[in-house]
Design a protein around this motif. Structure first.
Motif, PDB file in Angstrom:
ATOM      1  N   ALA A  43       6.257   1.571  -1.084  1.00 31.13           N
ATOM      2  CA  ALA A  43       5.015   1.255  -0.385  1.00 31.13           C
ATOM      3  C   ALA A  43       5.333   0.572   0.931  1.00 31.13           C
ATOM      4  O   ALA A  43       6.469   0.167   1.181  1.00 31.13           O
ATOM      5  N   GLN A  72       0.838  -1.184   0.000  1.00 32.85           N
ATOM      6  CA  GLN A  72       0.000   0.000   0.000  1.00 32.85           C
ATOM      7  C   GLN A  72       0.878   1.240   0.000  1.00 32.85           C
ATOM      8  O   GLN A  72       1.670   1.445   0.928  1.00 32.85           O
ATOM      9  N   GLU A  81       8.007   3.516  -8.249  1.00 34.83           N
ATOM     10  CA  GLU A  81       6.595   3.183  -8.044  1.00 34.83           C
ATOM     11  C   GLU A  81       6.387   1.943  -7.190  1.00 34.83           C
ATOM     12  O   GLU A  81       5.254   1.611  -6.831  1.00 34.83           O
ATOM     13  N   GLU A 139      -3.116   5.428  -1.756  1.00 38.64           N
ATOM     14  CA  GLU A 139      -3.615   4.385  -2.647  1.00 38.64           C
ATOM     15  C   GLU A 139      -4.194   3.228  -1.850  1.00 38.64           C
ATOM     16  O   GLU A 139      -3.931   3.071  -0.668  1.00 38.64           O
ATOM     17  N   GLU A 140      -4.970   2.405  -2.540  1.00 38.47           N
ATOM     18  CA  GLU A 140      -5.524   1.224  -1.900  1.00 38.47           C
ATOM     19  C   GLU A 140      -4.473   0.122  -1.833  1.00 38.47           C
ATOM     20  O   GLU A 140      -3.548   0.075  -2.642  1.00 38.47           O
ATOM     21  N   ARG A 141      -4.647  -0.753  -0.883  1.00 34.29           N
ATOM     22  CA  ARG A 141      -3.746  -1.889  -0.754  1.00 34.29           C
ATOM     23  C   ARG A 141      -3.985  -2.836  -1.941  1.00 34.29           C
ATOM     24  O   ARG A 141      -5.135  -3.089  -2.315  1.00 34.29           O
ATOM     25  N   SER A 142      -2.905  -3.336  -2.509  1.00 36.70           N
ATOM     26  CA  SER A 142      -3.029  -4.186  -3.689  1.00 36.70           C
ATOM     27  C   SER A 142      -2.155  -5.419  -3.549  1.00 36.70           C
ATOM     28  O   SER A 142      -1.161  -5.431  -2.820  1.00 36.70           O
TER      29      SER A 142
END
Length: 123
Positions: free
Chosen positions: A90, A39, A87, A43-46
Motif C-alpha cells: 500500500a 491505502q 496484503e 481500496e479505502e484508506r485505513s
C-alpha cells in the motif's frame, strides 16, 4: 508551516521488514496524535497505528503484533514493520490530529497529511 514527510518505503519480500519514518515539522508532539494510514489500490484508506501525545499507542487488528509505532524526542515518528505480507502492500501516509479538538480516532479528524511512501511486499 506544518509539514509531514514520510520516507523508508520500498520493495521487500514476504516475511521481511521495513521501517518507515515520518518527519514532523512546524508542530510538536505535544497536544497532537500522529498516525499512520495506508491505502492499497482500489481500496479505502485505513488506519494502521497511532501514537498520542502521552505516548499511548493503538494498532489495527490486521497488523497488531507485527508493526510497532514509536517516536523519538525530536521530530520523527517511526513505524517498524515486521513479518510483512503481500496484503501489506500500500501507500503509507502519516497524519497529525489536534487532541484538544478531536478524539483522533477517525481519519476525518486528521487535517495534516504527508505525501506518502510506497511499500510493496512480494510473495
Amino acid at each position: 508551516q506544518v509539514e509531514l514527510a514520510e520516507s523508508g518505503g520500498g520493495l521487500v519480500p514476504a516475511g521481511g521488514s521495513l521501517t518507515l519514518s515520518c518527519r514532523v515539522s512546524g508542530v510538536t508532539f505535544r497536544g497532537n496524535t500522529i498516525a499512520w494510514y495506508r491505502q492499497a489500490p482500489g481500496e479505502e484508506r485505513s488506519s494502521v497505528a497511532r501514537i498520542r501525545a502521552n505516548g499511548r499507542t493503538a494498532y489495527a487488528d490486521s497488523i497488531a503484533g507485527r508493526f510497532i509505532i514509536s517516536r523519538d524526542i525530536g521530530t520523527t515518528v517511526s513505524l517498524q514493520m515486521n513479518n510483512l505480507k503481500p496484503e501489506d502492500t500500500a501507500m503509507y501516509y502519516c497524519a497529525a490530529c489536534r487532541e484538544q479538538q478531536w478524539a483522533c480516532t477517525d481519519q476525518k479528524e486528521y487535517d495534516i497529511w504527508g505525501q506518502g511512501t510506497q511499500v510493496t511486499v512480494s510473495a
